[in-house]
Design a protein around this motif. Structure first.
Motif, short mmCIF file in Angstrom:
data_model
loop_
_atom_site.label_atom_id
_atom_site.label_comp_id
_atom_site.label_asym_id
_atom_site.label_seq_id
_atom_site.Cartn_x
_atom_site.Cartn_y
_atom_site.Cartn_z
N MET A 69 0.84 -1.19 0.00
CA MET A 69 0.00 0.00 0.00
C MET A 69 0.88 1.25 0.00
O MET A 69 1.65 1.47 0.92
N LYS A 70 0.74 2.05 -1.05
CA LYS A 70 1.55 3.24 -1.20
C LYS A 70 0.88 4.43 -0.49
O LYS A 70 -0.24 4.34 -0.03
N VAL A 71 1.61 5.54 -0.43
CA VAL A 71 1.05 6.76 0.14
C VAL A 71 -0.21 7.14 -0.62
O VAL A 71 -0.24 7.14 -1.85
N GLY A 72 -1.27 7.46 0.11
CA GLY A 72 -2.53 7.81 -0.53
C GLY A 72 -3.34 8.79 0.29
O GLY A 72 -2.93 9.23 1.36
N THR A 73 -4.51 9.11 -0.22
CA THR A 73 -5.37 10.10 0.39
C THR A 73 -5.83 9.69 1.79
O THR A 73 -5.92 10.53 2.69
N ASP A 74 -6.12 8.40 1.98
CA ASP A 74 -6.61 7.95 3.28
C ASP A 74 -5.60 8.27 4.38
O ASP A 74 -5.98 8.75 5.46
N ALA A 75 -4.32 8.01 4.12
CA ALA A 75 -3.30 8.29 5.13
C ALA A 75 -3.19 9.79 5.39
O ALA A 75 -3.04 10.22 6.54
N ASP A 76 -3.27 10.60 4.33
CA ASP A 76 -3.19 12.04 4.51
C ASP A 76 -4.36 12.55 5.36
O ASP A 76 -4.18 13.39 6.23
N GLN A 114 -19.96 15.16 16.76
CA GLN A 114 -19.86 16.29 15.86
C GLN A 114 -19.68 15.79 14.43
O GLN A 114 -18.84 14.94 14.16
N GLU A 115 -20.48 16.33 13.53
CA GLU A 115 -20.42 15.93 12.12
C GLU A 115 -19.76 17.03 11.30
O GLU A 115 -20.12 18.20 11.41
N HIS A 116 -18.78 16.63 10.48
CA HIS A 116 -18.06 17.58 9.64
C HIS A 116 -18.12 17.06 8.21
O HIS A 116 -17.75 15.91 7.95
N ILE A 117 -18.56 17.87 7.28
CA ILE A 117 -18.64 17.48 5.87
C ILE A 117 -17.70 18.37 5.06
O ILE A 117 -17.81 19.60 5.11
N HIS A 118 -16.78 17.74 4.35
CA HIS A 118 -15.79 18.50 3.58
C HIS A 118 -15.64 17.89 2.19
O HIS A 118 -15.96 16.72 1.96
N CYS A 119 -15.09 18.68 1.28
CA CYS A 119 -14.88 18.24 -0.09
C CYS A 119 -13.42 18.48 -0.47
O CYS A 119 -12.87 19.55 -0.21
N MET A 120 -12.81 17.49 -1.10
CA MET A 120 -11.39 17.58 -1.46
C MET A 120 -11.15 18.38 -2.73
O MET A 120 -10.13 19.03 -2.88
N LEU A 121 -12.09 18.33 -3.66
CA LEU A 121 -11.93 19.02 -4.94
C LEU A 121 -13.09 19.98 -5.18
O LEU A 121 -14.21 19.75 -4.72
N ASN A 122 -12.80 21.02 -5.91
CA ASN A 122 -13.85 21.91 -6.40
C ASN A 122 -14.51 21.29 -7.62
O ASN A 122 -14.04 20.28 -8.16
N ALA A 123 -15.59 21.90 -8.09
CA ALA A 123 -16.32 21.36 -9.24
C ALA A 123 -15.44 21.29 -10.49
O ALA A 123 -15.64 20.42 -11.35
N ASP A 124 -14.44 22.19 -10.59
CA ASP A 124 -13.58 22.19 -11.77
C ASP A 124 -12.39 21.23 -11.66
O ASP A 124 -11.53 21.18 -12.54
N GLY A 125 -12.32 20.50 -10.56
CA GLY A 125 -11.24 19.53 -10.38
C GLY A 125 -10.04 20.05 -9.63
O GLY A 125 -9.11 19.30 -9.33
N SER A 126 -10.01 21.34 -9.30
CA SER A 126 -8.91 21.91 -8.52
C SER A 126 -9.07 21.55 -7.05
O SER A 126 -10.18 21.25 -6.58
N ARG A 127 -7.96 21.58 -6.32
CA ARG A 127 -8.02 21.28 -4.90
C ARG A 127 -8.84 22.33 -4.15
O ARG A 127 -8.70 23.52 -4.41
N HIS A 148 3.87 21.15 -2.41
CA HIS A 148 3.34 22.08 -3.40
C HIS A 148 1.83 22.25 -3.21
O HIS A 148 1.11 21.30 -2.95
N ARG A 149 1.37 23.46 -3.38
CA ARG A 149 -0.06 23.73 -3.35
C ARG A 149 -0.63 23.49 -4.74
O ARG A 149 -0.92 24.42 -5.50
N ASP A 165 -10.10 24.75 -1.08
CA ASP A 165 -9.38 25.53 -0.07
C ASP A 165 -9.26 24.75 1.22
O ASP A 165 -8.23 24.81 1.92
N TRP A 166 -10.28 23.98 1.57
CA TRP A 166 -10.25 23.18 2.80
C TRP A 166 -9.11 22.17 2.76
O TRP A 166 -8.33 22.04 3.71
N TYR A 167 -8.98 21.46 1.63
CA TYR A 167 -7.94 20.43 1.53
C TYR A 167 -6.55 21.05 1.49
O TYR A 167 -5.61 20.53 2.11
N LEU A 168 -6.39 22.16 0.79
CA LEU A 168 -5.09 22.83 0.75
C LEU A 168 -4.68 23.30 2.13
O LEU A 168 -3.52 23.18 2.52
N LYS A 169 -5.63 23.83 2.88
CA LYS A 169 -5.34 24.28 4.23
C LYS A 169 -4.99 23.10 5.13
O LYS A 169 -4.07 23.17 5.95
#
Length: 241
Positions: free
Chosen positions: A17-24, A210-223, A237-238, A225-229
């Motif tokens: 298992m390589k580095v991936g989103t779950d670990a991040d 406590q429930e938190h709902i977040h999104c990793m990508l914007n509608a255009d496929g860019s990261r 790299h950002r 702001d929540w994920y970058l932060k």
């Protein structure tokens, strides 16, 4: 194959298992502590992220797989956190049995795990991948009960799991005595339902989680702001895409 973070580097030539989103996600959203147990450390990325986040923490990292342990050893040795991370090459079942025999339960204040979750019927011929991905190597009841007994009262148990096992996992945690403190529902893109869930359970009575709902990508496929932060202390790299 090398993956570079700001303060450490991950070699992943051997681990299944390589580095991936779950670990991040788990590395940034889990709760730390002074005594942390990382179950199934793999390349060691989660332990290193927690070592960076928790400067006073002593971390015990367990890994059963012969291939993954090669990467973890190198990654810990080459990091500035090597004196605070203790790597153990054995199964969680054996480690738990040894701790219980030695009277060392309730040792940790934080347990983290990116658990295997595939059903046995989906196993493959690669032993390393099977151990990393399938519940036959570490069934949920065994993992959850062990984590509960190894935690001090008030300790936290953090995991990252997919939606298809959310109900089974949370139900088993409740049966074992955990109470859900936080649930992070992570969407890939805004239009889709959450795909990943980071759960923080507490070994104590809790009210409504406590429930938190977040999104990793914007509608255009860019990261987003929540994920970058979220990743700004770790990613070099950002990236916008």
């Amino acid at each position: 194959m090398i993956f570079e973070y700001k303060k450490f580097t991950i070699q992943q030539d051997h681990a299944a298992m390589k580095v991936g989103t779950d670990a991040d996600l788990l590395g940034t959203l889990s709760e730390g502590g002074n005594r942390i147990l990382d179950i199934g450390t793999g390349t060691g990325v989660l332990s290193l992220m927690l070592a960076q986040r928790c400067p006073e923490a002593l971390i015990t990292s367990i890994e059963i797989d012969d291939n993954a342990i090669k990467d973890a050893e190198v990654n810990f040795k080459n990091s500035i956190y090597s004196d605070r991370i203790h790597l153990i090459h054995e199964s969680f079942q054996d480690y738990f049995a040894e701790m219980k025999t030695a009277g060392k339960l309730a040792t940790f204040d934080s347990v983290v795990c990116n658990p295997p979750y595939f059903d046995k019927s989906l196993e493959c011929n690669d032993l390393s991948k099977t151990r990393a991905r399938h519940t036959s190597s570490l069934p949920f009841p065994v993992l959850i009960r062990g984590a509960y007994e190894l935690l001090q009262d008030g300790g936290v148990f953090s995991v990252c799991i997919p939606g298809e096992v959310l109900s089974d996992f949370t139900s088993e945690c409740l049966l074992q005595g955990f109470r859900l403190k936080d649930i992070y529902k992570i969407k890939t893109v805004p239009r889709k339902d959450p795909k990943r869930f980071v759960l923080v359970h507490k070994k104590a009575w809790m009210g409504t989680p406590q429930e938190h709902i977040h999104c990793m990508l914007n509608a255009d496929g860019s990261r987003s702001d929540w994920y970058l932060k979220l990743m700004e202390d770790f990613h070099l790299h950002r990236n916008t895409k």
